[in-house]
Design a protein around this motif. Structure first.
Motif, PDB file in Angstrom:
ATOM      1  N   ALA A 175       0.851  -1.188   0.000  1.00  0.00           N
ATOM      2  CA  ALA A 175       0.000   0.000   0.000  1.00  0.00           C
ATOM      3  C   ALA A 175       0.883   1.232   0.000  1.00  0.00           C
ATOM      4  CB  ALA A 175      -0.922   0.015   1.219  1.00  0.00           C
ATOM      5  N   ALA A 176       0.746   2.057  -1.045  1.00  0.00           N
ATOM      6  CA  ALA A 176       1.542   3.278  -1.114  1.00  0.00           C
ATOM      7  C   ALA A 176       1.137   4.237  -0.011  1.00  0.00           C
ATOM      8  CB  ALA A 176       1.371   3.933  -2.479  1.00  0.00           C
ATOM      9  N   LEU A 177      -0.138   4.189   0.357  1.00  0.00           N
ATOM     10  CA  LEU A 177      -0.614   5.044   1.438  1.00  0.00           C
ATOM     11  C   LEU A 177      -1.601   4.270   2.283  1.00  0.00           C
ATOM     12  CD1 LEU A 177      -0.728   7.789   2.873  1.00  0.00           C
ATOM     13  CD2 LEU A 177      -2.587   8.433   1.327  1.00  0.00           C
ATOM     14  N   GLN A 178      -1.346   4.244   3.586  1.00  0.00           N
ATOM     15  CA  GLN A 178      -2.275   3.688   4.560  1.00  0.00           C
ATOM     16  C   GLN A 178      -2.800   4.845   5.389  1.00  0.00           C
ATOM     17  OE1 GLN A 178      -0.105   0.805   6.869  1.00  0.00           O
ATOM     18  NE2 GLN A 178       0.568  -0.352   5.084  1.00  0.00           N
ATOM     19  N   GLN A 179      -4.090   5.049   5.358  1.00  0.00           N
ATOM     20  CA  GLN A 179      -4.675   6.191   6.056  1.00  0.00           C
ATOM     21  C   GLN A 179      -5.814   5.726   6.955  1.00  0.00           C
ATOM     22  OE1 GLN A 179      -6.797   9.055   3.663  1.00  0.00           O
ATOM     23  NE2 GLN A 179      -6.302  10.728   5.062  1.00  0.00           N
ATOM     24  N   ARG A 180      -5.719   6.069   8.233  1.00  0.00           N
ATOM     25  CA  ARG A 180      -6.822   5.795   9.150  1.00  0.00           C
ATOM     26  C   ARG A 180      -7.823   6.949   9.038  1.00  0.00           C
ATOM     27  NH1 ARG A 180      -5.924   3.167  14.813  1.00  0.00           N
ATOM     28  NH2 ARG A 180      -4.485   4.866  15.221  1.00  0.00           N
ATOM     29  N   LEU A 181      -9.047   6.608   8.687  1.00  0.00           N
ATOM     30  CA  LEU A 181     -10.084   7.623   8.525  1.00  0.00           C
ATOM     31  C   LEU A 181     -10.862   7.864   9.808  1.00  0.00           C
ATOM     32  CD1 LEU A 181     -11.546   6.543   5.061  1.00  0.00           C
ATOM     33  CD2 LEU A 181      -9.720   8.191   5.530  1.00  0.00           C
ATOM     34  N   ALA A 182     -11.014   6.821  10.621  1.00  0.00           N
ATOM     35  CA  ALA A 182     -11.800   6.942  11.850  1.00  0.00           C
ATOM     36  C   ALA A 182     -11.329   5.899  12.846  1.00  0.00           C
ATOM     37  CB  ALA A 182     -13.295   6.769  11.559  1.00  0.00           C
ATOM     38  N   GLN A 183     -11.609   6.175  14.116  1.00  0.00           N
ATOM     39  CA  GLN A 183     -11.282   5.262  15.201  1.00  0.00           C
ATOM     40  C   GLN A 183     -12.299   5.507  16.304  1.00  0.00           C
ATOM     41  OE1 GLN A 183      -7.431   4.020  18.002  1.00  0.00           O
ATOM     42  NE2 GLN A 183      -7.392   5.959  16.919  1.00  0.00           N
ATOM     43  N   GLY A 184     -12.919   4.449  16.804  1.00  0.00           N
ATOM     44  CA  GLY A 184     -13.930   4.649  17.825  1.00  0.00           C
ATOM     45  C   GLY A 184     -14.696   3.385  18.116  1.00  0.00           C
ATOM     46  N   PRO A 185     -15.904   3.520  18.685  1.00  0.00           N
ATOM     47  CA  PRO A 185     -16.711   2.351  19.021  1.00  0.00           C
ATOM     48  C   PRO A 185     -17.326   1.728  17.768  1.00  0.00           C
ATOM     49  CG  PRO A 185     -17.905   4.356  19.554  1.00  0.00           C
ATOM     50  CD  PRO A 185     -16.528   4.782  19.140  1.00  0.00           C
ATOM     51  N   LEU A 186     -17.257   0.411  17.674  1.00  0.00           N
ATOM     52  CA  LEU A 186     -17.781  -0.314  16.515  1.00  0.00           C
ATOM     53  C   LEU A 186     -19.213  -0.758  16.763  1.00  0.00           C
ATOM     54  CD1 LEU A 186     -17.411  -1.804  13.775  1.00  0.00           C
ATOM     55  CD2 LEU A 186     -16.553  -3.749  15.093  1.00  0.00           C
ATOM     56  N   ASP A 187     -20.085  -0.452  15.805  1.00  0.00           N
ATOM     57  CA  ASP A 187     -21.431  -1.011  15.789  1.00  0.00           C
ATOM     58  C   ASP A 187     -21.359  -2.298  14.972  1.00  0.00           C
ATOM     59  OD1 ASP A 187     -24.106  -1.698  15.118  1.00  0.00           O
ATOM     60  OD2 ASP A 187     -24.762   0.370  15.418  1.00  0.00           O
ATOM     61  N   GLU A 188     -21.411  -3.434  15.643  1.00  0.00           N
ATOM     62  CA  GLU A 188     -21.249  -4.722  14.958  1.00  0.00           C
ATOM     63  C   GLU A 188     -22.369  -4.969  13.954  1.00  0.00           C
ATOM     64  OE1 GLU A 188     -18.963  -6.978  14.911  1.00  0.00           O
ATOM     65  OE2 GLU A 188     -17.648  -6.555  16.620  1.00  0.00           O
ATOM     66  N   ALA A 189     -23.531  -4.373  14.185  1.00  0.00           N
ATOM     67  CA  ALA A 189     -24.674  -4.625  13.313  1.00  0.00           C
ATOM     68  C   ALA A 189     -24.496  -4.021  11.929  1.00  0.00           C
ATOM     69  CB  ALA A 189     -25.964  -4.107  13.959  1.00  0.00           C
TER      70      ALA A 189
END
Length: 247
Positions: free
Chosen positions: A216-230
Motif C-alpha cells: 500500500a503506497a498510502l495507509q490512512q486511518r479515517l476513523a477510530q472509535g466504538p464499533l457497531d457490529e450490526a
C-alpha cells in the motif's frame, strides 16, 4: 536517606484531543510525536498537571496510536491540567505550536470514563500499488470467504503468528485511486485486539488467501472509535464528552 519528593496536586480538568498525522509527518514515530507534543504544550503554556515522584512528567495519555508511516485523521490523547481552561483556547495554542502535518482537530473536556475503552475499531483506506480494481475485488472476496488466515509479524516479544481474519469486520474495494491510475482503493474496518491487526497484516492475509502480492503506497486511518457490529460503522469516541458539555 533520600528525601521523599513533593507530591503533586491531583488534576482539576482533563482534555481529550483528536489530531491528525498528514503528509511527510506520517513517518513520525510515536516516540517522536510524544516529544514534539510535550514541547508544544510547554510553548503553548498549557497548565499541565504533573506526576509525583523523583522525575515528574506531564500527565499525557495516548490511545491507539497508528503505526509509523501511516497517515491518520483519528489519533487521540488525553491531557490532565492543573487549572480549568477553555478547550478552544488550548486548541488554538497547541495548533500554533505544532508543525504542519501534526494537526490538532478537536479539543473537548473529558466527561470521565476510559478513552481506550471507546476505541474498539478503526476504518482504514489503503491505496494498493499496481493493483487493478477487478483483481483486488476477487482477492477481497476470497479473503472474506476464508474463516481463518494466519499471518506472522515481528513484535517486541519476537515473531508472532495470529489470525488476521478475525479482526476484519468488513473490507470493500471502492474503485480506482483518482490520483494513481491502476491502483485500487481498499477500505477496511478492523476490530482492535491483541495483537492489534494492522493494514500490513491485511495485505499479508490477501497474499496468503489469493496470492495477491501488493503493498500500500498510502495507509490512512479515517476513523477510530466504538464499533457497531450490526452495521459496521465506527462512531465518534468524543461524542459522550461533547454531549456532556452541551447539557
Amino acid at each position: 536517606m533520600r528525601e521523599q519528593p513533593e507530591q503533586q496536586a491531583p488534576p482539576v480538568q482533563r482534555l481529550r484531543i483528536r489530531y491528525a498525522k498528514r503528509g511527510r509527518l506520517r513517518f513520525t514515530s510515536h516516540r517522536d510525536f510524544s516529544r514534539a507534543f510535550e514541547r508544544a504544550v510547554f510553548r503553548a503554556r498549557v497548565p499541565m498537571a504533573y506526576s509525583s515522584g523523583f522525575n515528574p512528567h506531564p500527565r499525557i495519555s495516548y490511545a491507539g496510536a497508528a503505526p509509523t508511516g501511516s497517515a491518520s485523521e483519528a489519533e487521540y490523547l488525553e491531557i490532565a491540567l492543573a487549572e480549568v481552561v477553555d478547550p478552544a483556547d488550548v486548541h488554538a495554542s497547541l495548533a500554533a505550536s505544532l508543525p504542519d502535518g501534526l494537526d490538532i482537530l478537536e479539543v473537548v473536556a473529558s466527561a470521565g470514563g476510559s478513552m481506550p475503552d471507546r476505541l474498539t475499531a478503526s476504518v482504514w483506506r489503503l491505496s494498493l500499488d499496481r493493483t487493478a480494481v477487478e483483481a483486488a475485488q476477487d482477492a477481497v472476496r476470497t479473503l472474506l470467504d476464508t474463516p481463518e488466515v494466519l499471518v506472522e509479524r515481528m513484535t517486541k516479544k519476537g515473531l508472532r503468528r495470529f489470525d488476521a481474519r478475525a479482526a476484519i469486520h468488513s473490507a470493500a474495494v471502492r474503485g480506482e485511486d483518482p490520483g494513481r491510475p491502476g491502483c485500487a482503493i481498499l477500505d477496511v474496518v478492523l476490530r482492535h485486539g491483541s495483537p492489534s491487526v494492522r493494514p500490513d497484516d491485511v495485505l499479508a492475509a490477501l497474499h496468503a488467501t489469493s496470492g495477491l502480492d501488493v503493498t500500500a503506497a498510502l495507509q490512512q486511518r479515517l476513523a477510530q472509535g466504538p464499533l457497531d457490529e450490526a452495521d459496521g460503522t465506527v462512531g465518534d469516541p468524543l461524542a459522550p464528552d461533547r454531549d456532556a458539555a452541551d447539557r
